[in-house]
Scaffold this motif. Structure first.
Motif, PDB file in Angstrom:
ATOM      1  N   SER A  19       0.760  -1.059   0.115  1.00  0.00           N
ATOM      2  CA  SER A  19       0.020   0.111   0.004  1.00  0.00           C
ATOM      3  C   SER A  19       0.871   1.161  -0.143  1.00  0.00           C
ATOM      4  CB  SER A  19      -0.879  -0.007   1.173  1.00  0.00           C
ATOM      5  OG  SER A  19      -1.934  -1.053   0.948  1.00  0.00           O
ATOM      6  N   VAL A  20       1.994   1.345   0.850  1.00  0.00           N
ATOM      7  CA  VAL A  20       2.903   2.376   0.690  1.00  0.00           C
ATOM      8  C   VAL A  20       3.298   2.594  -0.677  1.00  0.00           C
ATOM      9  CG1 VAL A  20       5.235   3.095   1.629  1.00  0.00           C
ATOM     10  CG2 VAL A  20       3.507   2.211   3.236  1.00  0.00           C
ATOM     11  N   LYS A  21       3.886   1.433  -1.294  1.00  0.00           N
ATOM     12  CA  LYS A  21       4.347   1.462  -2.594  1.00  0.00           C
ATOM     13  C   LYS A  21       3.261   2.201  -3.544  1.00  0.00           C
ATOM     14  CE  LYS A  21       5.996  -1.519  -6.370  1.00  0.00           C
ATOM     15  NZ  LYS A  21       4.819  -2.046  -7.246  1.00  0.00           N
ATOM     16  N   LYS A  22       2.230   1.670  -3.311  1.00  0.00           N
ATOM     17  CA  LYS A  22       1.207   2.521  -4.492  1.00  0.00           C
ATOM     18  C   LYS A  22       1.025   3.844  -3.977  1.00  0.00           C
ATOM     19  CE  LYS A  22      -1.444  -1.925  -5.051  1.00  0.00           C
ATOM     20  NZ  LYS A  22      -2.810  -2.585  -4.608  1.00  0.00           N
ATOM     21  N   SER A 127      14.055  -1.509   8.058  1.00  0.00           N
ATOM     22  CA  SER A 127      12.851  -1.420   7.370  1.00  0.00           C
ATOM     23  C   SER A 127      12.995  -0.397   6.185  1.00  0.00           C
ATOM     24  CB  SER A 127      11.597  -0.920   8.155  1.00  0.00           C
ATOM     25  OG  SER A 127      12.073   0.540   8.671  1.00  0.00           O
ATOM     26  N   SER A 128      14.157   0.617   6.218  1.00  0.00           N
ATOM     27  CA  SER A 128      14.509   1.531   5.367  1.00  0.00           C
ATOM     28  C   SER A 128      14.944   0.631   4.321  1.00  0.00           C
ATOM     29  CB  SER A 128      15.136   2.698   6.073  1.00  0.00           C
ATOM     30  OG  SER A 128      16.440   2.403   6.600  1.00  0.00           O
ATOM     31  N   ILE A 129      15.970  -0.207   4.526  1.00  0.00           N
ATOM     32  CA  ILE A 129      16.600  -0.684   3.424  1.00  0.00           C
ATOM     33  C   ILE A 129      15.813  -1.770   2.753  1.00  0.00           C
ATOM     34  CG2 ILE A 129      19.136  -0.480   4.337  1.00  0.00           C
ATOM     35  CD1 ILE A 129      18.913  -3.550   4.946  1.00  0.00           C
ATOM     36  N   ILE A 130      14.778  -2.242   3.465  1.00  0.00           N
ATOM     37  CA  ILE A 130      13.777  -2.985   2.467  1.00  0.00           C
ATOM     38  C   ILE A 130      12.819  -1.982   1.617  1.00  0.00           C
ATOM     39  CG2 ILE A 130      11.539  -4.250   2.804  1.00  0.00           C
ATOM     40  CD1 ILE A 130      12.942  -5.566   5.378  1.00  0.00           C
ATOM     41  N   VAL A 134      12.357  -1.666  -2.518  1.00  0.00           N
ATOM     42  CA  VAL A 134      11.025  -1.560  -3.097  1.00  0.00           C
ATOM     43  C   VAL A 134      11.295  -0.316  -3.976  1.00  0.00           C
ATOM     44  CG1 VAL A 134       8.737  -1.244  -2.578  1.00  0.00           C
ATOM     45  CG2 VAL A 134      10.061  -2.896  -1.366  1.00  0.00           C
ATOM     46  N   ARG A 135      11.940   0.609  -3.520  1.00  0.00           N
ATOM     47  CA  ARG A 135      12.187   1.922  -4.446  1.00  0.00           C
ATOM     48  C   ARG A 135      12.734   1.510  -5.761  1.00  0.00           C
ATOM     49  NH1 ARG A 135      16.413   4.219  -6.599  1.00  0.00           N
ATOM     50  NH2 ARG A 135      17.745   2.590  -5.721  1.00  0.00           N
TER      51      ARG A 135
END
Length: 190
Positions: A19-22, A127-130, A134-135
């Protein structure tokens, strides 16, 4: 430029990360994404450190739960391939450091505020590297299609997408580091 901050519940599950990705993909201007630790991880990191400090060997099970949660997230969110392999190496390296810190706490039965702040920072770092990987799928792939429209040589536009994505990622990382560093300093002052 827009800064989007996502708390733990926003990155607590596979569906929430997607959802964050979207949400990030829908923003039509440059965006900086700041993420908290995966939902519930900060509390688990603190609980595990307290168990280790009290000499409770069950801290190892809690640590394995933290490890498994992050590894599962990587396998679920990142498609198989080189990006996943590199990310797993980075996640495992951070988790190995965290394990060593827990072992040290367990051996000396001491948990200083500085060590506690360091442990808590691992949640955001993981979490930031994951999210950063995803970025690649959120940022790089669209740039591969967008940048060639602004460059005379379309092939060169595709090649330029990667360094542009990397520059944006460096900016994101610097801002995230600044936030986390300030947070750690505040924790140490308490």
């Amino acid at each position: 430029m827009k800064v989007l901050k996502f708390g733990g519940s926003s990155v607590g599950s596979v569906n929430s990360i997607l959802s964050v990705k979207k949400i990030v993909e829908a923003v039509e201007e440059p965006v900086i994404v700041v993420v908290s630790a995966l939902g519930g991880i900060t509390d688990k990191l603190i609980k595990t450190s307290e168990m280790a400090a009290s000499g409770n060997a069950a801290y190892e099970k809690e640590y394995r739960d933290i490890l498994n949660r992050h590894i599962e997230m990587v396998y679920t969110v990142i498609p198989a391939g080189e990006a996943r392999s590199i990310l797993l190496d980075q996640v495992n390296e951070l988790l190995s450091e965290l394990k060593n810190i827990y072992q040290g706490i367990y051996l000396i039965r001491d948990l200083s505020p500085k060590t506690s702040a360091t442990i808590v920072s691992y949640g955001e770092r993981l979490s930031s590297i994951i999210v950063a990987v995803v970025r690649k799928f959120v940022l790089l792939l669209p740039l591969i299609y967008i940048v060639p429209h602004f460059v005379a040589d379309k092939t060169m536009g595709v090649y330029l997408a990667e360094p542009i994505a990397d520059i944006l990622a460096v900016l994101f990382t610097a801002i995230l580091f600044t936030f986390q560093f300030r947070k750690a300093l505040r924790e140490m002052e308490r």
